[in-house]
Design a protein around this motif. Structure first.
Motif, PDB file in Angstrom:
ATOM      1  N   MET A   1      -9.438   3.514  13.637  1.00  0.00           N
ATOM      2  CA  MET A   1      -9.942   2.669  12.566  1.00  0.00           C
ATOM      3  C   MET A   1      -9.066   1.431  12.388  1.00  0.00           C
ATOM      4  O   MET A   1      -9.568   0.326  12.211  1.00  0.00           O
ATOM      5  N   LYS A   2      -7.763   1.631  12.457  1.00  0.00           N
ATOM      6  CA  LYS A   2      -6.844   0.502  12.336  1.00  0.00           C
ATOM      7  C   LYS A   2      -7.062  -0.500  13.466  1.00  0.00           C
ATOM      8  O   LYS A   2      -7.155  -1.714  13.226  1.00  0.00           O
TER       9      LYS A   2
ATOM     10  N   THR B   1       0.828  -1.200   0.000  1.00  0.00           N
ATOM     11  CA  THR B   1       0.000   0.000   0.000  1.00  0.00           C
ATOM     12  C   THR B   1       0.864   1.252   0.000  1.00  0.00           C
ATOM     13  O   THR B   1       2.025   1.232   0.427  1.00  0.00           O
ATOM     14  N   THR B   2       0.279   2.331  -0.453  1.00  0.00           N
ATOM     15  CA  THR B   2       0.934   3.634  -0.406  1.00  0.00           C
ATOM     16  C   THR B   2      -0.126   4.718  -0.471  1.00  0.00           C
ATOM     17  O   THR B   2      -1.269   4.452  -0.874  1.00  0.00           O
ATOM     18  N   GLY B   3       0.212   5.932  -0.060  1.00  0.00           N
ATOM     19  CA  GLY B   3      -0.771   7.003  -0.050  1.00  0.00           C
ATOM     20  C   GLY B   3      -0.142   8.367  -0.232  1.00  0.00           C
ATOM     21  O   GLY B   3       1.074   8.546  -0.125  1.00  0.00           O
TER      22      GLY B   3
ATOM     23  N   CYS C   1      -0.341   3.772   6.112  1.00  0.00           N
ATOM     24  CA  CYS C   1      -0.225   2.647   5.186  1.00  0.00           C
ATOM     25  C   CYS C   1       0.672   1.551   5.755  1.00  0.00           C
ATOM     26  O   CYS C   1       1.729   1.840   6.312  1.00  0.00           O
ATOM     27  N   GLU C   2       0.239   0.314   5.600  1.00  0.00           N
ATOM     28  CA  GLU C   2       1.054  -0.849   5.948  1.00  0.00           C
ATOM     29  C   GLU C   2       0.617  -2.018   5.075  1.00  0.00           C
ATOM     30  O   GLU C   2      -0.299  -1.874   4.254  1.00  0.00           O
ATOM     31  N   GLN C   3       1.246  -3.141   5.213  1.00  0.00           N
ATOM     32  CA  GLN C   3       0.914  -4.292   4.378  1.00  0.00           C
ATOM     33  C   GLN C   3      -0.554  -4.671   4.536  1.00  0.00           C
ATOM     34  O   GLN C   3      -1.060  -4.826   5.649  1.00  0.00           O
TER      35      GLN C   3
ATOM     36  N   ALA D   1      -6.999   6.647   5.225  1.00  0.00           N
ATOM     37  CA  ALA D   1      -6.725   8.060   4.958  1.00  0.00           C
ATOM     38  C   ALA D   1      -7.947   8.900   5.301  1.00  0.00           C
ATOM     39  O   ALA D   1      -9.090   8.428   5.221  1.00  0.00           O
ATOM     40  N   GLY D   2      -7.693  10.156   5.676  1.00  0.00           N
ATOM     41  CA  GLY D   2      -8.809  11.056   5.973  1.00  0.00           C
ATOM     42  C   GLY D   2      -8.377  12.502   5.947  1.00  0.00           C
ATOM     43  O   GLY D   2      -7.200  12.833   6.074  1.00  0.00           O
ATOM     44  N   ASN D   3      -9.349  13.364   5.763  1.00  0.00           N
ATOM     45  CA  ASN D   3      -9.113  14.810   5.824  1.00  0.00           C
ATOM     46  C   ASN D   3     -10.325  15.497   6.432  1.00  0.00           C
ATOM     47  O   ASN D   3     -11.390  14.900   6.538  1.00  0.00           O
TER      48      ASN D   3
END
Length: 224
Positions: free
Chosen positions: A128-129, A92-94, A108-110, A115-117
């Protein structure tokens, strides 16, 4: 203008995206998913082409980080964007542009990206995680994603509203279209409404499966 979560289930390779927002019909532009390829969520000043082109490039076998870099090069308004993605390997990436609204971040992790704003605070991503990983491992991916959305909302969610007014979840299957694709386009307590819709969809699926099994048993009895 949303908070979203992308995940891959290592047990079956399915991808999922769930998203909630203060804005209308968030499910029409933010989530993008393709079986065996990956998923993208594009938000803030949403550019759906980041999702469309992102999946096309992932399908060509390009890794998540390289896809993100190429999309940023192509987008002159990248500083206003926020998007994250996952590839077929679960990498993953962001990206969170400098011009995104306050309290914007990604994690981001495996096999997982969040993400949020416009958030009350960035701790929402951690909530959330934690919620996602604390789920019963027997739960399906869609249920786990919605549970994580609810945790984000319970932690404060979008600072412009106490509760999201639109929400969506998608999960890939083996076909070109999503196995699960549910949306709440405008409703108070949209995440809660999405949970109820998900439960109803699963109850209906179980009933249809039972009906098909009963028909098969009857056919075998008739043929015997």
């Amino acid at each position: 203008m949303t908070f979203s979560i992308i995940a891959r289930d290592p047990s079956n390779g399915r991808f999922g995206v769930a998203v909630a927002s203060f804005h209308l019909a968030v499910g029409s532009t933010v989530p993008h998913i393709r079986s065996g390829i990956g998923a993208v969520a594009t938000q803030a000043h949403t550019n759906p082409y980041l999702g469309i082109c992102g999946l096309e490039r992932l399908e060509q076998g390009v890794d998540a980080r390289s896809v993100l870099d190429s999309l940023l090069i192509d987008d002159p308004d990248r500083d206003r964007r926020q998007f994250h993605l996952i590839d077929a390997t679960g990498a993953t990436t962001g990206w969170t542009g400098e011009a995104c609204m306050d309290s914007a971040a990604h994690l981001c992790e495996q096999d997982l990206s969040i993400a949020g704003n416009c958030l009350v605070n960035n701790d929402i991503l951690l909530c959330m995680k934690q919620a996602f990983f604390s789920c019963d491992p027997k739960w399906k991916l869609g249920r786990r994603l919605i549970h994580a959305l609810q945790a984000g909302e319970d932690a404060g969610g979008d600072h412009r509203s106490e509760q999201a007014t639109s929400a969506a979840v998608q999960v890939s299957g083996t076909s070109a279209f999503p196995l699960l694709d549910l949306r709440i386009d405008y409703q108070e307590k949209a995440v809660n409404a999405l949970q109820n819709l998900y439960k109803r969809s699963q109850d209906q699926w179980v009933q249809e499966w039972r009906d098909e099994l009963a028909d098969l048993k009857e056919l075998k009895r008739f043929a015997a």
